[in-house]
Design a protein around this motif. Structure first.
Motif, mmCIF file in Angstrom:
data_model
loop_
_atom_site.group_PDB
_atom_site.id
_atom_site.type_symbol
_atom_site.label_atom_id
_atom_site.label_comp_id
_atom_site.label_asym_id
_atom_site.label_seq_id
_atom_site.Cartn_x
_atom_site.Cartn_y
_atom_site.Cartn_z
ATOM 1 N N ALA A 160 82.118 23.532 73.206
ATOM 2 C CA ALA A 160 82.874 23.860 72.011
ATOM 3 C C ALA A 160 83.564 22.623 71.756
ATOM 4 N N ARG A 161 84.464 21.847 72.806
ATOM 5 C CA ARG A 161 85.144 21.000 72.742
ATOM 6 C C ARG A 161 84.321 19.456 72.057
ATOM 7 N N GLU A 162 83.292 19.374 72.656
ATOM 8 C CA GLU A 162 82.381 18.347 72.168
ATOM 9 C C GLU A 162 81.848 18.401 70.671
ATOM 10 N N PHE A 163 81.353 19.660 70.448
ATOM 11 C CA PHE A 163 81.078 19.898 69.108
ATOM 12 C C PHE A 163 82.291 19.743 68.018
ATOM 13 N N SER A 164 83.508 20.145 68.666
ATOM 14 C CA SER A 164 84.673 20.175 67.468
ATOM 15 C C SER A 164 85.015 18.632 67.511
ATOM 16 N N ASP A 165 84.909 17.960 68.274
ATOM 17 C CA ASP A 165 85.148 16.529 68.341
ATOM 18 C C ASP A 165 84.204 15.666 67.406
ATOM 19 N N PHE A 166 82.820 16.139 67.629
ATOM 20 C CA PHE A 166 81.937 15.535 66.790
ATOM 21 C C PHE A 166 82.194 15.980 65.341
ATOM 22 N N MET A 167 82.431 17.263 64.979
ATOM 23 C CA MET A 167 82.505 17.695 63.567
ATOM 24 C C MET A 167 83.815 17.027 62.918
ATOM 25 N N ALA A 168 85.025 16.787 63.847
ATOM 26 C CA ALA A 168 86.156 16.301 63.096
ATOM 27 C C ALA A 168 86.028 14.673 63.033
ATOM 28 N N SER A 169 84.899 14.029 63.726
ATOM 29 C CA SER A 169 84.591 12.613 63.491
ATOM 30 C C SER A 169 83.841 12.605 62.089
ATOM 31 N N ILE A 170 83.312 13.548 61.658
ATOM 32 C CA ILE A 170 82.522 13.708 60.457
ATOM 33 C C ILE A 170 83.474 14.191 59.189
ATOM 34 N N VAL A 171 84.333 15.145 59.542
ATOM 35 C CA VAL A 171 85.285 15.819 58.510
ATOM 36 C C VAL A 171 86.635 15.683 58.992
ATOM 37 N N PRO A 172 87.345 14.588 58.514
ATOM 38 C CA PRO A 172 88.569 14.257 59.132
ATOM 39 C C PRO A 172 89.530 15.339 58.779
ATOM 40 N N GLN A 173 89.393 16.272 57.779
ATOM 41 C CA GLN A 173 90.301 17.188 57.431
ATOM 42 C C GLN A 173 90.578 18.178 58.825
ATOM 43 N N ILE A 174 89.563 18.526 59.657
ATOM 44 C CA ILE A 174 89.666 19.049 60.851
ATOM 45 C C ILE A 174 90.703 18.716 61.668
ATOM 46 N N ASP A 175 90.954 17.339 62.003
ATOM 47 C CA ASP A 175 92.143 16.723 62.460
ATOM 48 C C ASP A 175 93.465 17.185 61.860
ATOM 49 N N PHE A 191 88.303 24.654 66.451
ATOM 50 C CA PHE A 191 86.856 25.102 66.431
ATOM 51 C C PHE A 191 86.270 25.765 65.410
ATOM 52 N N TYR A 192 86.855 26.726 64.763
ATOM 53 C CA TYR A 192 86.518 27.489 63.624
ATOM 54 C C TYR A 192 86.189 26.638 62.506
ATOM 55 N N PHE A 193 87.096 25.702 62.192
ATOM 56 C CA PHE A 193 86.735 25.020 60.953
ATOM 57 C C PHE A 193 85.583 24.064 61.257
ATOM 58 N N SER A 194 85.515 23.523 62.616
ATOM 59 C CA SER A 194 84.191 22.715 62.942
ATOM 60 C C SER A 194 82.977 23.475 62.797
ATOM 61 N N TYR A 197 92.985 21.132 51.422
ATOM 62 C CA TYR A 197 92.316 21.195 52.830
ATOM 63 C C TYR A 197 92.876 19.737 53.497
ATOM 64 N N GLY A 198 92.809 18.860 52.980
ATOM 65 C CA GLY A 198 92.984 17.331 53.352
ATOM 66 C C GLY A 198 94.540 17.225 53.248
ATOM 67 N N LEU A 199 95.424 17.516 52.478
ATOM 68 C CA LEU A 199 96.711 17.115 52.374
ATOM 69 C C LEU A 199 97.584 18.488 52.595
ATOM 70 N N LEU A 200 97.326 19.078 53.461
ATOM 71 C CA LEU A 200 98.200 20.287 53.780
ATOM 72 C C LEU A 200 99.521 19.926 54.144
ATOM 73 N N ASP A 201 100.461 20.833 53.557
ATOM 74 C CA ASP A 201 101.889 20.411 53.610
ATOM 75 C C ASP A 201 102.089 21.253 54.865
ATOM 76 N N ILE A 202 102.526 20.498 55.844
ATOM 77 C CA ILE A 202 103.074 21.168 57.006
ATOM 78 C C ILE A 202 104.183 22.190 56.866
ATOM 79 N N ASP A 203 104.988 22.105 55.985
ATOM 80 C CA ASP A 203 106.018 23.202 55.706
ATOM 81 C C ASP A 203 105.569 24.332 54.870
ATOM 82 N N SER A 204 104.369 24.099 54.370
ATOM 83 C CA SER A 204 103.904 25.215 53.551
ATOM 84 C C SER A 204 103.890 26.720 54.263
ATOM 85 N N LYS A 205 104.775 27.576 53.568
ATOM 86 C CA LYS A 205 104.640 28.948 54.287
ATOM 87 C C LYS A 205 103.299 29.485 54.403
#
Length: 195
Positions: free
Chosen positions: A46-61, A75-78, A131-139
């Motif tokens: 699951a960790r390897e899969f999530s890291d792989f998907m995050a390398s393709i879809v940066p918004q996951i990070d 994991f879910y968004f990956s 998704y890509g520009l999530l506001d950290i403070d957004s409730k």
């Protein structure tokens, strides 16, 4: 032009591709509800899969960096983005299969269909922007990602299913224009009008 009714939508989703789309969404929501909190620490795959998907879809990070149930959300968004090619194909097939029913988009001139198409692209861009520009403070974002229903249903719908599904549908319509199918229908419709 034909106006869509509840019966039309029922017919659309009772086809094999429509049912597959519904099953896909229900299964991804259920998966999102039952992901264990230690999914990435307990499972190397699951960790390897999530890291792989995050390398393709940066918004996951970006979602992970919010610190809200990081392992589960990563994991879910990956997983959702890993399954997105299937969602894209199913969405395109649902829209393409509807050309036989006589829906306006398959026989209307481009100047009449461009607004719905642009609206779909706008929804896609808005979803990716959110998704890509999530506001950290957004409730709202915190509530979505922190709750089981929010993540599984709204997070899925807003951040993955809507943009991928819209682009699948827009791709099917674009193919209809590029293949000559829609221009042929418009021409035949004009001949019938003038006859």
């Amino acid at each position: 032009m034909k106006r869509l009714t509840a019966q039309d939508y029922k017919a659309m989703y009772s086809t094999p591709t429509g049912m597959a789309l519904i099953i896909y969404f229900v299964l991804t929501v259920l998966i999102g509800m039952f992901i264990p909190s230690d999914i990435l620490t307990a499972n190397a795959w699951a960790r390897e899969f999530s890291d792989f998907m995050a390398s393709i879809v940066p918004q996951i990070d970006r979602v992970t960096s919010l610190g809200i149930k990081s392992d589960i959300n990563r994991f879910y968004f990956s997983l959702l983005w890993g399954l997105s090619p299937f969602l894209f194909v199913m969405s395109a097939l649902v829209v393409w299969s509807e050309r036989k029913r006589g829906y306006p988009v398959w026989s209307a001139p481009l100047n009449k269909t461009i607004l719905p198409i642009l609206f779909g692209i706008f929804i896609f861009a808005l979803s990716l922007w959110g998704y890509g520009l999530l506001d950290i403070d957004s409730k709202m974002v915190c509530r979505i990602l922190n709750s089981i229903w929010g993540r599984s249903f709204m997070g899925n719908l807003l951040f993955v299913a809507s943009p991928v599904g819209v682009i699948g549908g827009v791709s099917a319509i674009s193919y209809g224009w590029l293949s000559g199918y829609i221009p042929k229908n418009i021409h035949e419709q004009e001949i019938r009008k003038n006859a």
